[in-house]
Design a protein around this motif. Structure first.
Motif, PDB file in Angstrom:
ATOM      1  N   PRO A  41       0.809  -1.230   0.000  1.00 13.99           N
ATOM      2  CA  PRO A  41       0.000   0.000   0.000  1.00 13.99           C
ATOM      3  C   PRO A  41       0.839   1.276   0.000  1.00 13.99           C
ATOM      4  O   PRO A  41       0.360   2.325  -0.430  1.00 13.99           O
ATOM      5  CB  PRO A  41      -0.813  -0.112   1.303  1.00 13.99           C
ATOM      6  N   MET A  42       2.066   1.188   0.518  1.00 12.89           N
ATOM      7  CA  MET A  42       2.990   2.316   0.490  1.00 12.89           C
ATOM      8  C   MET A  42       4.357   1.732   0.173  1.00 12.89           C
ATOM      9  O   MET A  42       4.621   0.587   0.495  1.00 12.89           O
ATOM     10  CB  MET A  42       3.072   3.013   1.854  1.00 12.89           C
ATOM     11  N   PHE A  43       5.222   2.554  -0.405  1.00 17.19           N
ATOM     12  CA  PHE A  43       6.566   2.066  -0.716  1.00 17.19           C
ATOM     13  C   PHE A  43       7.246   1.483   0.532  1.00 17.19           C
ATOM     14  O   PHE A  43       7.848   0.411   0.503  1.00 17.19           O
ATOM     15  CB  PHE A  43       7.402   3.217  -1.300  1.00 17.19           C
ATOM     16  N   GLU A  44       7.126   2.227   1.653  1.00 20.07           N
ATOM     17  CA  GLU A  44       7.816   1.809   2.877  1.00 20.07           C
ATOM     18  C   GLU A  44       7.262   0.473   3.395  1.00 20.07           C
ATOM     19  O   GLU A  44       8.010  -0.363   3.909  1.00 20.07           O
ATOM     20  CB  GLU A  44       7.687   2.891   3.954  1.00 20.07           C
ATOM     21  N   GLU A  45       5.953   0.278   3.289  1.00 19.65           N
ATOM     22  CA  GLU A  45       5.353  -0.976   3.719  1.00 19.65           C
ATOM     23  C   GLU A  45       5.752  -2.127   2.794  1.00 19.65           C
ATOM     24  O   GLU A  45       5.969  -3.258   3.229  1.00 19.65           O
ATOM     25  CB  GLU A  45       3.822  -0.852   3.739  1.00 19.65           C
ATOM     26  N   MET A  47       8.562  -2.379   1.211  1.00 17.11           N
ATOM     27  CA  MET A  47       9.932  -2.737   1.597  1.00 17.11           C
ATOM     28  C   MET A  47       9.942  -3.569   2.872  1.00 17.11           C
ATOM     29  O   MET A  47      10.672  -4.552   2.996  1.00 17.11           O
ATOM     30  CB  MET A  47      10.760  -1.470   1.857  1.00 17.11           C
ATOM     31  N   ALA A  48       9.135  -3.151   3.843  1.00 12.98           N
ATOM     32  CA  ALA A  48       9.130  -3.834   5.137  1.00 12.98           C
ATOM     33  C   ALA A  48       8.643  -5.276   4.985  1.00 12.98           C
ATOM     34  O   ALA A  48       9.209  -6.196   5.579  1.00 12.98           O
ATOM     35  CB  ALA A  48       8.241  -3.077   6.132  1.00 12.98           C
ATOM     36  N   ASN A  51      11.326  -7.272   3.301  1.00 16.29           N
ATOM     37  CA  ASN A  51      12.399  -7.550   4.258  1.00 16.29           C
ATOM     38  C   ASN A  51      12.034  -8.731   5.146  1.00 16.29           C
ATOM     39  O   ASN A  51      12.853  -9.610   5.411  1.00 16.29           O
ATOM     40  CB  ASN A  51      12.658  -6.329   5.149  1.00 16.29           C
ATOM     41  N   LEU A  54      12.365 -11.870   3.245  1.00 22.31           N
ATOM     42  CA  LEU A  54      13.765 -12.285   3.078  1.00 22.31           C
ATOM     43  C   LEU A  54      14.345 -12.836   4.374  1.00 22.31           C
ATOM     44  O   LEU A  54      15.124 -13.794   4.348  1.00 22.31           O
ATOM     45  CB  LEU A  54      14.607 -11.103   2.593  1.00 22.31           C
ATOM     46  N   ARG A 148       6.910  -4.969  14.912  1.00 18.39           N
ATOM     47  CA  ARG A 148       6.292  -4.273  13.787  1.00 18.39           C
ATOM     48  C   ARG A 148       4.834  -4.697  13.585  1.00 18.39           C
ATOM     49  O   ARG A 148       3.947  -3.859  13.418  1.00 18.39           O
ATOM     50  CB  ARG A 148       7.100  -4.564  12.508  1.00 18.39           C
ATOM     51  N   ASP A 151       2.543  -3.444  16.333  1.00 12.87           N
ATOM     52  CA  ASP A 151       2.315  -2.003  16.174  1.00 12.87           C
ATOM     53  C   ASP A 151       1.264  -1.730  15.094  1.00 12.87           C
ATOM     54  O   ASP A 151       0.360  -0.920  15.276  1.00 12.87           O
ATOM     55  CB  ASP A 151       3.658  -1.349  15.813  1.00 12.87           C
ATOM     56  N   LEU A 152       1.365  -2.439  13.984  1.00 13.60           N
ATOM     57  CA  LEU A 152       0.421  -2.202  12.888  1.00 13.60           C
ATOM     58  C   LEU A 152      -0.986  -2.692  13.222  1.00 13.60           C
ATOM     59  O   LEU A 152      -1.976  -2.101  12.780  1.00 13.60           O
ATOM     60  CB  LEU A 152       0.927  -2.859  11.600  1.00 13.60           C
ATOM     61  N   ARG A 155      -2.467   0.108  15.179  1.00 19.04           N
ATOM     62  CA  ARG A 155      -2.756   1.266  14.328  1.00 19.04           C
ATOM     63  C   ARG A 155      -3.987   1.027  13.450  1.00 19.04           C
ATOM     64  O   ARG A 155      -4.836   1.900  13.294  1.00 19.04           O
ATOM     65  CB  ARG A 155      -1.565   1.559  13.415  1.00 19.04           C
TER      66      ARG A 155
END
Lengths: 260, 93
Positions: A41-45, A47-48, A51, A54, A148, A151-152, A155
């Protein structure tokens, strides 16, 4: 695997089966998360999630390599990942659940992470030194994963009415897939007696405490359903796993021995 | 989702060095900005410490102030500490 219930498994059989579970959980969940790559939904998400995928893939490689060594039939991590069929996979049914919406993906991750970190903490003091060594590297990554995803969950649960609705639906839908995590079978009982793995049943209450705290913070209702799915650990899977393997294994099946 | 504010990310690569600007990202608050910074910028042992600062909180000099700010008279050589030999042992200076 079904005859394991009638005849007590030997030590190396149990260890091999259990290492496949550890490896398959990480491998299949990693593969599921990788399906989000480029679609987050977002670039940062995005990537997360990649990660996390991986991290899990790296852990799967270590567990499956060890499993191959214990089995002693010359199968390496690739042979175990790409050349086994559905009924020989031993992951939890939870990790093969479809990604669904972002709420479903995050709740699946949260349920799994909250259990995974407790299990790995227990495995860090395993009487099996190689098991403990792998667990000690994995637990660092998974400590972040659970931070993580917890936390989500807060939120999104305590977000908008739309995100709350989606989160509650995911919490309820995936709940019956959590019981498998702390319901021990003959292999787990035996390995626990040998102090190779922690008491699987004892992980349940700690998991429930963490999950309840987070869901309450998220203004979500903790499900009360007690009926639970089972079978993944023993190789009885939902229809979803076949599709995951078809995609994951295609290259090695169509072009045996192909390398980068 | 595009209303997530922009954050600037600073990473200290090792103890004793200063935090260095590495890039920016979007996040709804400081806590998630730190998490995102970890996921986007520190996955290859880049750092020991992360700072995130809201981009809107950074006060920048104006490009129009180039002359008064950055072009001092160059006839005062004593302003430039170039007359002191540096001991070889001193690194990162």
């Amino acid at each position: 695997m079904t005859n394991a219930v009638q005849t007590p498994p030997t030590g190396s059989e149990s260890l091999f089966a259990y290492l496949l579970r550890l490896g398959d959980n990480a491998l299949i969940l990693g593969q599921r998360l990788a399906e989000w790559c480029g679609k987050g939904p977002m670039f940062e998400e995005d990537m997360a999630l990649s990660n996390t995928a991986l991290d899990l893939l790296g852990q799967a490689r270590q567990w499956l390599t060890y499993a191959g060594d214990v089995e002693g039939q010359g199968r390496d991590e690739d042979a175990l990942a790409f050349l086994r069929d559905v009924q020989n996979f031993h992951n939890l049914l939870l990790v093969e659940r479809p990604n669904g919406d972002y709420a479903t993906t995050m709740v699946r991750q949260f349920y799994f992470d909250a259990w995974h970190v407790l299990l790995l903490q227990g495995l860090c003091t395993s009487s099996d030194s190689r098991m403990a060594e792998i667990a000690r590297t994995a637990v660092k990554e998974v400590t972040y994963h659970v931070r993580r995803s917890s936390d989500l969950v807060v939120r999104l649960g305590d977000g908008t009415s739309e995100s709350h609705r989606r989160m509650q639906a995911a919490v309820d839908e995936l709940w019956p897939f959590t019981g498998e995590m702390w319901t021990p079978d003959a292999y787990e009982v035996r390995l626990c007696e040998q102090r190779i793995i922690p008491d699987v049943a004892a992980v349940g209450p700690s998991w429930l405490t963490h999950v309840t705290d987070v869901l309450k913070n998220a203004t979500l209702t903790v499900p009360t359903a007690t009926w639970m799915h089972k079978g993944g650990k023993q190789g009885q899977h939902t229809e979803h796993l076949g599709y995951i393997l078809a995609e994951m294994q295609f290259l090695q099946r169509a072009y045996p021995g192909a390398k980068w | 989702m595009n209303e997530w504010p922009l954050w600037e990310v600073f990473i200290r690569s090792q103890h004793g060095l200063a935090h260095k600007h590495v890039g920016s990202l979007h996040a709804p608050d400081a806590e998630m900005a730190i998490n995102h910074a970890r996921d986007v910028y520190t996955r290859r042992n880049e750092g020991v410490s992360i700072w995130v600062v809201k981009a809107s909180d950074i006060v920048a000099s104006s490009p129009g102030d180039k002359e008064p700010l950055f072009e001092p008279a160059n006839n005062k050589v004593y302003r430039h500490p170039t007359f002191f030999p540096m001991p070889k042992e001193v690194k990162n200076l």
